[in-house]
Design a protein around this motif. Structure first.
Motif, PDB file in Angstrom:
ATOM      1  N   GLY A  91       0.821  -1.216   0.000  1.00 25.76           N
ATOM      2  CA  GLY A  91       0.000   0.000   0.000  1.00 25.76           C
ATOM      3  C   GLY A  91       0.848   1.257   0.000  1.00 25.76           C
ATOM      4  O   GLY A  91       0.555   2.221  -0.710  1.00 25.76           O
ATOM      5  N   VAL A  92       1.918   1.246   0.788  1.00 22.94           N
ATOM      6  CA  VAL A  92       2.832   2.398   0.829  1.00 22.94           C
ATOM      7  C   VAL A  92       3.483   2.594  -0.546  1.00 22.94           C
ATOM      8  O   VAL A  92       3.531   3.717  -1.072  1.00 22.94           O
ATOM      9  CB  VAL A  92       3.908   2.208   1.926  1.00 22.94           C
ATOM     10  CG1 VAL A  92       4.988   3.275   1.828  1.00 22.94           C
ATOM     11  CG2 VAL A  92       3.267   2.211   3.313  1.00 22.94           C
ATOM     12  N   HIS A  95       0.994   3.935  -3.044  1.00 26.62           N
ATOM     13  CA  HIS A  95       0.776   5.368  -2.822  1.00 26.62           C
ATOM     14  C   HIS A  95       1.905   6.182  -3.469  1.00 26.62           C
ATOM     15  O   HIS A  95       1.656   7.197  -4.137  1.00 26.62           O
ATOM     16  CB  HIS A  95       0.691   5.658  -1.321  1.00 26.62           C
ATOM     17  CG  HIS A  95       0.685   7.103  -0.987  1.00 26.62           C
ATOM     18  ND1 HIS A  95      -0.425   7.904  -1.123  1.00 26.62           N
ATOM     19  CD2 HIS A  95       1.679   7.919  -0.554  1.00 26.62           C
ATOM     20  CE1 HIS A  95      -0.124   9.137  -0.774  1.00 26.62           C
ATOM     21  NE2 HIS A  95       1.146   9.172  -0.430  1.00 26.62           N
ATOM     22  N   GLU A  96       3.134   5.737  -3.267  1.00 26.02           N
ATOM     23  CA  GLU A  96       4.275   6.440  -3.867  1.00 26.02           C
ATOM     24  C   GLU A  96       4.234   6.345  -5.393  1.00 26.02           C
ATOM     25  O   GLU A  96       4.628   7.294  -6.084  1.00 26.02           O
ATOM     26  CB  GLU A  96       5.594   5.896  -3.325  1.00 26.02           C
ATOM     27  CG  GLU A  96       5.794   6.142  -1.842  1.00 26.02           C
ATOM     28  CD  GLU A  96       5.777   7.612  -1.458  1.00 26.02           C
ATOM     29  OE1 GLU A  96       6.153   8.470  -2.289  1.00 26.02           O
ATOM     30  OE2 GLU A  96       5.391   7.905  -0.313  1.00 26.02           O
ATOM     31  N   LEU A  97       3.744   5.234  -5.918  1.00 28.45           N
ATOM     32  CA  LEU A  97       3.578   5.092  -7.366  1.00 28.45           C
ATOM     33  C   LEU A  97       2.603   6.139  -7.894  1.00 28.45           C
ATOM     34  O   LEU A  97       2.846   6.764  -8.934  1.00 28.45           O
ATOM     35  CB  LEU A  97       3.087   3.684  -7.714  1.00 28.45           C
ATOM     36  CG  LEU A  97       2.705   3.438  -9.178  1.00 28.45           C
ATOM     37  CD1 LEU A  97       3.899   3.646 -10.112  1.00 28.45           C
ATOM     38  CD2 LEU A  97       2.141   2.024  -9.336  1.00 28.45           C
ATOM     39  N   PHE A  98       1.503   6.355  -7.181  1.00 24.13           N
ATOM     40  CA  PHE A  98       0.539   7.373  -7.590  1.00 24.13           C
ATOM     41  C   PHE A  98       1.186   8.750  -7.606  1.00 24.13           C
ATOM     42  O   PHE A  98       0.954   9.548  -8.526  1.00 24.13           O
ATOM     43  CB  PHE A  98      -0.679   7.385  -6.668  1.00 24.13           C
ATOM     44  CG  PHE A  98      -1.497   6.125  -6.702  1.00 24.13           C
ATOM     45  CD1 PHE A  98      -1.567   5.327  -7.838  1.00 24.13           C
ATOM     46  CD2 PHE A  98      -2.205   5.734  -5.590  1.00 24.13           C
ATOM     47  CE1 PHE A  98      -2.318   4.168  -7.874  1.00 24.13           C
ATOM     48  CE2 PHE A  98      -2.966   4.575  -5.608  1.00 24.13           C
ATOM     49  CZ  PHE A  98      -3.033   3.794  -6.751  1.00 24.13           C
ATOM     50  N   ARG A  99       2.013   9.030  -6.605  1.00 15.25           N
ATOM     51  CA  ARG A  99       2.704  10.328  -6.569  1.00 15.25           C
ATOM     52  C   ARG A  99       3.628  10.486  -7.773  1.00 15.25           C
ATOM     53  O   ARG A  99       3.705  11.556  -8.375  1.00 15.25           O
ATOM     54  CB  ARG A  99       3.492  10.472  -5.265  1.00 15.25           C
ATOM     55  CG  ARG A  99       2.603  10.610  -4.042  1.00 15.25           C
ATOM     56  CD  ARG A  99       3.401  10.740  -2.753  1.00 15.25           C
ATOM     57  NE  ARG A  99       4.161  11.985  -2.769  1.00 15.25           N
ATOM     58  CZ  ARG A  99       5.322  12.142  -2.121  1.00 15.25           C
ATOM     59  NH1 ARG A  99       5.833  11.164  -1.418  1.00 15.25           N
ATOM     60  NH2 ARG A  99       5.956  13.293  -2.170  1.00 15.25           N
ATOM     61  N   VAL A 100       4.350   9.410  -8.127  1.00 15.42           N
ATOM     62  CA  VAL A 100       5.230   9.459  -9.302  1.00 15.42           C
ATOM     63  C   VAL A 100       4.409   9.749 -10.553  1.00 15.42           C
ATOM     64  O   VAL A 100       4.783  10.601 -11.362  1.00 15.42           O
ATOM     65  CB  VAL A 100       6.017   8.139  -9.468  1.00 15.42           C
ATOM     66  CG1 VAL A 100       6.693   8.065 -10.833  1.00 15.42           C
ATOM     67  CG2 VAL A 100       7.038   7.981  -8.355  1.00 15.42           C
ATOM     68  N   ARG A 101       3.304   9.052 -10.693  1.00 17.75           N
ATOM     69  CA  ARG A 101       2.475   9.254 -11.886  1.00 17.75           C
ATOM     70  C   ARG A 101       1.945  10.680 -11.970  1.00 17.75           C
ATOM     71  O   ARG A 101       1.771  11.215 -13.067  1.00 17.75           O
ATOM     72  CB  ARG A 101       1.328   8.256 -11.890  1.00 17.75           C
ATOM     73  CG  ARG A 101       1.814   6.820 -12.147  1.00 17.75           C
ATOM     74  CD  ARG A 101       0.723   5.801 -12.039  1.00 17.75           C
ATOM     75  NE  ARG A 101      -0.342   6.079 -12.981  1.00 17.75           N
ATOM     76  CZ  ARG A 101      -1.555   5.569 -12.875  1.00 17.75           C
ATOM     77  NH1 ARG A 101      -1.864   4.763 -11.875  1.00 17.75           N
ATOM     78  NH2 ARG A 101      -2.482   5.855 -13.771  1.00 17.75           N
ATOM     79  N   LEU A 102       1.698  11.302 -10.824  1.00 22.89           N
ATOM     80  CA  LEU A 102       1.187  12.669 -10.828  1.00 22.89           C
ATOM     81  C   LEU A 102       2.245  13.704 -11.186  1.00 22.89           C
ATOM     82  O   LEU A 102       1.926  14.749 -11.758  1.00 22.89           O
ATOM     83  CB  LEU A 102       0.593  13.006  -9.455  1.00 22.89           C
ATOM     84  CG  LEU A 102      -0.732  12.333  -9.125  1.00 22.89           C
ATOM     85  CD1 LEU A 102      -1.088  12.560  -7.655  1.00 22.89           C
ATOM     86  CD2 LEU A 102      -1.836  12.862 -10.026  1.00 22.89           C
ATOM     87  N   ILE A 103       3.500  13.433 -10.858  1.00 23.91           N
ATOM     88  CA  ILE A 103       4.525  14.476 -11.024  1.00 23.91           C
ATOM     89  C   ILE A 103       5.494  14.212 -12.172  1.00 23.91           C
ATOM     90  O   ILE A 103       6.207  15.117 -12.589  1.00 23.91           O
ATOM     91  CB  ILE A 103       5.293  14.681  -9.702  1.00 23.91           C
ATOM     92  CG1 ILE A 103       5.961  16.038  -9.684  1.00 23.91           C
ATOM     93  CG2 ILE A 103       6.299  13.561  -9.476  1.00 23.91           C
ATOM     94  CD1 ILE A 103       6.435  16.479  -8.337  1.00 23.91           C
ATOM     95  N   ALA A 104       5.520  13.009 -12.706  1.00 25.71           N
ATOM     96  CA  ALA A 104       6.476  12.680 -13.767  1.00 25.71           C
ATOM     97  C   ALA A 104       6.217  13.520 -15.014  1.00 25.71           C
ATOM     98  O   ALA A 104       5.074  13.755 -15.387  1.00 25.71           O
ATOM     99  CB  ALA A 104       6.390  11.197 -14.109  1.00 25.71           C
TER     100      ALA A 104
END
Length: 155
Positions: A91-92, A95-104
């Motif tokens: 899950g952690v 969550h970090e994957l989602f952050r990468v997808r948002l900022i890449a």
């Protein structure tokens, strides 16, 4: 009449000087703002990419632990705790994957992150220690490829 022309030239010169100074200051402020924005985005990307790599590394470690505990004694509390910990760390990492997808800034970086996450997710399914080791090495290499892509994104 000469004094009126001189006064008019002085006023026009002052207005022209003020306008030119304003334009230069505005251009300088825009450049400074753009530079600050780029630096802030770079710092944020570095933090997000680093957090993702750390989360996937911890998730991968938990998958090793889960596999070993399951193969020692699948019905033990250690096996159950290792499974639950791997779910938490998954899950952690997600969550970090989602952050990468948002900022890449590129789909290649986001795709590299997704590949690293998926490779770590499949480790516990290995049927032997040799397969686990091979899959683990592959997951590590995929994460290294993500890091290379991400480092290009923050340069």
């Amino acid at each position: 009449m000469d004094s009126a022309i001189s006064a008019l030239v002085a006023v026009l010169g002052t207005l022209l000087g003020s306008t030119v100074a304003y334009l230069f200051q505005r251009k300088s402020a825009e450049r400074t703002e753009s530079f600050t924005h780029r630096q802030q985005l770079r710092a944020e990307r570095m933090a997000v990419y680093s957090d993702f790599a750390g989360a996937v590394t911890e998730f991968r470690r938990s998958q090793y632990d889960r596999w070993h505990r399951k193969n020692e004694d699948p019905d033990s509390t250690d096996s159950s705790e290792a499974r639950l910990e791997s779910y938490r760390l998954k899950g952690v990492a997600q969550h970090e994957l989602f952050r990468v997808r948002l900022i890449a800034s590129s789909t290649a970086v986001a795709e590299g992150a997704r590949n690293a996450f998926e490779a770590a997710s499949q480790l516990h399914d290995a049927s032997s220690k040799t397969e686990l080791r091979g899959n683990g090495n592959e997951a590590k290499e995929i994460l290294e490829r993500f890091i290379s892509l991400a480092s290009n994104d923050v340069r």
